[in-house]
Design a protein around this motif. Sequence first.
Motif, PDB file in Angstrom:
ATOM      1  N   HIS A 177     -35.266   7.979   1.773  1.00 42.87           N
ATOM      2  CA  HIS A 177     -34.452   7.965   0.555  1.00 42.87           C
ATOM      3  C   HIS A 177     -33.334   9.002   0.589  1.00 42.87           C
ATOM      4  N   ALA A 178     -33.429   9.977   1.507  1.00 42.63           N
ATOM      5  CA  ALA A 178     -32.401  11.016   1.599  1.00 42.63           C
ATOM      6  C   ALA A 178     -31.150  10.544   2.333  1.00 42.63           C
ATOM      7  N   TYR A 179     -31.259   9.433   3.070  1.00 38.51           N
ATOM      8  CA  TYR A 179     -30.116   9.075   3.920  1.00 38.51           C
ATOM      9  C   TYR A 179     -29.877   7.581   4.127  1.00 38.51           C
ATOM     10  N   TYR A 180     -30.778   6.709   3.678  1.00 39.07           N
ATOM     11  CA  TYR A 180     -30.680   5.313   4.110  1.00 39.07           C
ATOM     12  C   TYR A 180     -29.441   4.584   3.596  1.00 39.07           C
ATOM     13  N   LEU A 181     -28.923   4.924   2.413  1.00 44.68           N
ATOM     14  CA  LEU A 181     -27.747   4.227   1.896  1.00 44.68           C
ATOM     15  C   LEU A 181     -26.523   4.442   2.776  1.00 44.68           C
ATOM     16  N   LYS A 182     -26.389   5.627   3.335  1.00 45.48           N
ATOM     17  CA  LYS A 182     -25.219   5.953   4.151  1.00 45.48           C
ATOM     18  C   LYS A 182     -25.479   5.767   5.651  1.00 45.48           C
ATOM     19  N   TYR A 183     -26.680   6.096   6.082  1.00 46.61           N
ATOM     20  CA  TYR A 183     -26.951   6.139   7.523  1.00 46.61           C
ATOM     21  C   TYR A 183     -27.884   5.022   8.000  1.00 46.61           C
ATOM     22  N   ASP A 184     -28.298   4.118   7.105  1.00 45.94           N
ATOM     23  CA  ASP A 184     -29.275   3.095   7.449  1.00 45.94           C
ATOM     24  C   ASP A 184     -30.521   3.771   8.037  1.00 45.94           C
ATOM     25  N   ALA A 185     -30.877   3.438   9.276  1.00 45.15           N
ATOM     26  CA  ALA A 185     -32.071   4.031   9.886  1.00 45.15           C
ATOM     27  C   ALA A 185     -31.735   5.144  10.868  1.00 45.15           C
TER      28      ALA A 185
END
Length: 221
Positions: A177-185
């Motif tokens: 949840h800290a990064y998935y919107l911008k960095y996907d996986a």
Amino acid sequence: MIEDSDFEVIRFSPIKLPYRYNALEPYIDEETMEIHYNKHYLGYLNKINALLEKFDVNEDVISLMQNIDKYPIEIRDNGGGYVNHSLFWKMLRPNPEGVSNAPTGLVMNKIKQDFGTYGQFKELMVEASKRRFGSGWLWWVMNRDGSTNILATPYQDNPYMPEYDCYPLLGIDVWEHAYYLKYDADRTKYVKNILNIINWDEVKNRCIFGNRSIFDVRIIN
């Protein structure tokens, strides 16, 4: 004079973000920050406060973490989530794209002492994040002898807990949840980028003052 309490979570209340939701761009986007703070962080806080009342827990925050094995798993998960995020918000700061954000002074000296170079420190942080299978946290911690190392913990565990028994100097959330919107996986890219917005002044303050609440070790620049 700065007191220890400025570098510790001392009550079960929300830490106010010291920057706007969009202030950490381009490294962390506004939507992620808004969801992360309001949904996840405040969710942990609301749940832990309800659990503390349910189980009649009267310990302060850090003592609760140090004695976490006495309590049900839901207190560990939600209490850890609250503590970890309360630290995390203060360990970040805005930094324009392309501007260097390397540590200096005491923090750089400590990194060189324990890791050789800042470049090696960053590589070890990235490698530790890769080895953290599933959700968790990435930490730079101080041990009781004053040495430091990199630690990855599962879920919402943190260095205060008895199985780790060390002190957090720096913590990075590696839950999806800290990064998935911008960095996907792409956790690796996220960890490399977030090092551009670390608040090294907060880390320095924790090196100097924070450990006094647990350890007798003092770091002198």
